[in-house]
Design an enzyme around this catalytic site. Sequence first.
Site, PDB file in Angstrom:
ATOM      1  N   HIS D 153       0.855  -1.191   0.000  1.00  0.00           N
ATOM      2  CA  HIS D 153       0.000   0.000   0.000  1.00  0.00           C
ATOM      3  C   HIS D 153       0.886   1.234   0.000  1.00  0.00           C
ATOM      4  CE1 HIS D 153       0.877  -0.440   4.355  1.00  0.00           C
ATOM      5  NE2 HIS D 153       0.856   0.878   4.345  1.00  0.00           N
ATOM      6  N   HIS D 199      -5.527  -1.774   4.547  1.00  0.00           N
ATOM      7  CA  HIS D 199      -5.436  -0.608   3.661  1.00  0.00           C
ATOM      8  C   HIS D 199      -4.717  -0.982   2.364  1.00  0.00           C
ATOM      9  CE1 HIS D 199      -1.842  -0.782   5.966  1.00  0.00           C
ATOM     10  NE2 HIS D 199      -1.741   0.437   6.406  1.00  0.00           N
ATOM     11  N   HIS D 214       4.675   7.407   2.510  1.00  0.00           N
ATOM     12  CA  HIS D 214       5.510   6.214   2.407  1.00  0.00           C
ATOM     13  C   HIS D 214       4.930   5.183   1.450  1.00  0.00           C
ATOM     14  CE1 HIS D 214       2.806   4.712   5.728  1.00  0.00           C
ATOM     15  NE2 HIS D 214       2.922   3.580   5.067  1.00  0.00           N
ATOM     16  N   HIS D 246       1.620  -0.318  14.971  1.00  0.00           N
ATOM     17  CA  HIS D 246       0.637   0.744  14.820  1.00  0.00           C
ATOM     18  C   HIS D 246      -0.588   0.450  15.674  1.00  0.00           C
ATOM     19  CE1 HIS D 246       2.661   2.708  11.544  1.00  0.00           C
ATOM     20  NE2 HIS D 246       2.642   1.639  10.795  1.00  0.00           N
ATOM     21  N   TYR D 255       9.931   1.920   9.717  1.00  0.00           N
ATOM     22  CA  TYR D 255      10.015   2.948   8.677  1.00  0.00           C
ATOM     23  C   TYR D 255      11.458   3.364   8.471  1.00  0.00           C
ATOM     24  CZ  TYR D 255       4.975   3.766   8.797  1.00  0.00           C
ATOM     25  OH  TYR D 255       3.609   3.630   8.711  1.00  0.00           O
ATOM     26  N   GLU D 265       8.173   1.627   4.208  1.00  0.00           N
ATOM     27  CA  GLU D 265       7.769   0.825   5.364  1.00  0.00           C
ATOM     28  C   GLU D 265       7.877  -0.639   4.966  1.00  0.00           C
ATOM     29  OE1 GLU D 265       3.524   0.481   6.194  1.00  0.00           O
ATOM     30  OE2 GLU D 265       3.907   0.453   8.345  1.00  0.00           O
TER      31      GLU D 265
END
Lengths: 307, 307, 307, 307
Positions: D153, D199, D214, D246, D255, D265
């Site tokens: 993503h 996501h 990112h 997260h 990251y 990431e």
Amino acid sequence: MNKGVMRPGHIQVRVLDMAKALEHYVELLGLIEVDRDESGRVYLKAWSEVDKFSLVLREADEAGMDFMGFKVINEAALGQLTEDLVAFGCPVESIPAGELKGCGRRIRFSAPSGHRFELFAEKEQTGKWGLAEINPEAWPRGLKGMRAMRFDHALMYGDELPETLRLFTEVLGFDLAEQVVDPHGNRIAQFFTCSMKAHDVAFIQHAEKGKLHHVSFFLETWDGVLRAADLISMTDTSIDIGPTRHGLTHGKTIYFFDPSGNRNEVFCGGDYHYSDHPPVTWTTDQLGKAIFYHDRQLNERFLTVLT
Amino acid sequence: MNKGVMRPGHIQVRVLDMAKALEHYVELLGLIEVDRDESGRVYLKAWSEVDKFSLVLREADEAGMDFMGFKVINEAALGQLTEDLVAFGCPVESIPAGELKGCGRRIRFSAPSGHRFELFAEKEQTGKWGLAEINPEAWPRGLKGMRAMRFDHALMYGDELPETLRLFTEVLGFDLAEQVVDPHGNRIAQFFTCSMKAHDVAFIQHAEKGKLHHVSFFLETWDGVLRAADLISMTDTSIDIGPTRHGLTHGKTIYFFDPSGNRNEVFCGGDYHYSDHPPVTWTTDQLGKAIFYHDRQLNERFLTVLT
Amino acid sequence: MNKGVMRPGHIQVRVLDMAKALEHYVELLGLIEVDRDESGRVYLKAWSEVDKFSLVLREADEAGMDFMGFKVINEAALGQLTEDLVAFGCPVESIPAGELKGCGRRIRFSAPSGHRFELFAEKEQTGKWGLAEINPEAWPRGLKGMRAMRFDHALMYGDELPETLRLFTEVLGFDLAEQVVDPHGNRIAQFFTCSMKAHDVAFIQHAEKGKLHHVSFFLETWDGVLRAADLISMTDTSIDIGPTRHGLTHGKTIYFFDPSGNRNEVFCGGDYHYSDHPPVTWTTDQLGKAIFYHDRQLNERFLTVLT
Amino acid sequence: MNKGVMRPGHIQVRVLDMAKALEHYVELLGLIEVDRDESGRVYLKAWSEVDKFSLVLREADEAGMDFMGFKVINEAALGQLTEDLVAFGCPVESIPAGELKGCGRRIRFSAPSGHRFELFAEKEQTGKWGLAEINPEAWPRGLKGMRAMRFDHALMYGDELPETLRLFTEVLGFDLAEQVVDPHGNRIAQFFTCSMKAHDVAFIQHAEKGKLHHVSFFLETWDGVLRAADLISMTDTSIDIGPTRHGLTHGKTIYFFDPSGNRNEVFCGGDYHYSDHPPVTWTTDQLGKAIFYHDRQLNERFLTVLT
């Protein structure tokens, strides 16, 4: 050359509020309360330890460490080590058996770094918690929180590191397993072991004597470190740094604080040591990476927040 | 009581075809070839070992183990141990320095179980493979296959276990760390350690003397055991059993065979030992679970396929 | 082409003794009991599921599966799918809302393989168990045993696989994600998905219709599979095989039995699928490896013990 | 309601120096270079992707993202989506087949947030890298560095989030899977998915349009995240933050920056989504924990360093 000191046996830590401390050490770290004494001290152990206890909490007005004790192999070794300590010039105090419940007589002395240590040869063995003595399962059911496996080591901040090194290596028979040296050859960090572990006790150069940096407990896996990190967040516990890895020892780690401000570590993995291994050496120009292998820089808190 | 034996130092294993053996130990297990000698032997090490080599392969008509060697802390200890071996009634042979390249003189003896062992005090130290001596990274890049970390222990099948126990504990100063006992109190499995590990060498009762059950290498994680299992399949290597856990030692493990039929193990985790720990004990009625903790039953192959 | 079938919604399983079944599914697998109905059925869910329940246990004289239900996206899709099932020649039965507590009306039909399936568009959503609706933590505290995350899929044994494939792909809009084919091009295993998962339901060719091979629950990690294996031993639960990996789907897995003899799987990882991916194909000459990637051979039990 | 957008298909990223970029994406992340075109662009893929490529690098004077493309299920869906984009008021540009080698015609449009996106229905499928088409092994041997599994993503910073939400949900048929809302009900973060993933593309409110936060690649395990962290240190790559978790999506992550300053990431795990799931919601008073679950506070860099 090993002189009979076997392993870290216990550490007595001062906490400001016993109820909150127990919530932290029992519910979050997963230590087991095993006893209390008339002075109000509470005795805890981690599940894989054979001895009755390893962490003693004492309620006081100021956080920090009272003393750390090492188990030696037998009374003969304890006698010889006492003589050697006296010869080295260490004032030595004898604590009678039973002053800590289930523990034999202890020889207490102060290191040049300003920390109090003890040696003892006898402690009641209650066996691994929650496991049968015969045909033991892989791990006990019913563990709480981080399920810490053992009290592993402690890191001290203080000065007079060269004399402290002499005490731990020449008198007590520890190996210098890992170190940080500056361009002048001064050791600013020294990690000592009396077994295969990368450290049983460690010292970092600091102007003030006798400070505690952290008390460390062993976990089995990096998944366990993540689980610890998650629990730290879920319980609104104050975090210092992690999950991350150390350069020194290469252990995988997370730091956080107990409700009194004493720093804790839980970690897994890390280097192993044999007595013929040269010390693992980091240089001060790589100090950030030596301490925090991934971030490669120190945070101010790690250097200054002590108890 | 420790008498100066420090760790497993090397094992010499017979293989039927050197090229195939190297494909196995280098490409699959991830050991590093470090030297060869005029007799055609090939010297290998695992990356985390400080010594020059730990596995010596010798081409022969029959698979199996020639000998296993332990490093002792110094020449004085080697001398004393030699005397003690002789006093115990063990025929002792002296192998001159250099017979194994980079290794000092070795004292060779036979255990009552029919296996040949050696002691030595000196071996060239080449340091951990692929890591800088100063400011070492967490692990070396460029490792192959399973990335085995160290030669860890070996398991022998043979008889006269009681005398072998006396030899390893009373003479050589190992601890009995784990055991299996039958209802009559006979020990059918005995695991010895000279450090914190659950075993440095182990014996299982077997009518025939001097057989090798497996040579074991240490991995860091359970993910590493899975990766090893996957690689065993990808390379069409003969598997014995796993991934699984042992009851004894509680290590997480997989067994497989080298092209000559010598059994290998790679494993991670497992119990730790201190000299005041009582032996971890399993009973023969739980033997299946003691060996294979998940299946809780033995497979015939594990008991009978030996080299 | 997706026709609105979203995911496995529930499975109703017959057990011989409800108390023992609950001990198994609640204490060992870590499912949560959420409701019971007047017919004595017990409703369970896994913690990460948003719906009220996913496993329904019914006490009966014979173990096995009553039916498996899929949730579709809305009533319109349910209507269209009903029409399409009828057009395909499937007898369709309508079960009124509330027959399963909290579940809307269900359309029940039999696959050519002899298994009963259902579609439904509505089920009460109670949210992930133990997590706040806003600012949810990473996982709930207080989970038991294996901490199964979700009912993931089921594997059926039966015949008429070609017609069953037509039903699941053409009528219900599933993809054929993975398969085993014999040298004549016959499919002996077919894994269907209606999402990104490697399988939501799967079939293996078997002479007898309507048999259940296993009900599968998702874990997060390979460490979780080890923990499951350990718990299986600690609770004297009957194990089938594992920990191991599948060739098909490449999932990491362990199989065991509930007290009634229904096979369970807990697993992690595995392939992901998109609708433009060609099916992952294994051939029957590699069937052993396709099923058990490490052992590379089938055990008789896996092929013959069904409920 | 799904309208046929299947998954993120590619992202074109600007780099300042192609050789350094390839060192980063190939040697460190473990992507595979698959092609180059006459304009100098380099095409890369991650091993588990079936399509020919997913990352396109273009040398330019300024870092950042040129566009991100999504694969749709077929030409019919592409046609309908084009119509719907036009009806929504999005200027639409048609890029002919072959402009990206191996990719069919692309429909390019700008989101209100200022980012360029594309849709396409055809791309050459070269299969998973390093695996046989039939009887595929669990993973390919010979992967480098972090062994990233797939382009997963990207996260964009820009404004006009409400209109962007309308575009992605109503026109393109994505679900709003996760979000951060302020006390006035304004969405400051919105994570969209067209499948089961938490996501496929995400947006955070930011005054300046069209910025890239990112590009994210999927790993299989938390051990893989540690390995990535170690490699970041070993290669002196600039780290942002991690390993950590997260709160949003609950993914485990690290990251870091490519040599041009584009943030990368790599992560594993995380929530799964179905279209009937309500969005996972975090509130701005818990923003620190929503982003960095363990530290529970944002670092300035994460909010301000964009390309």
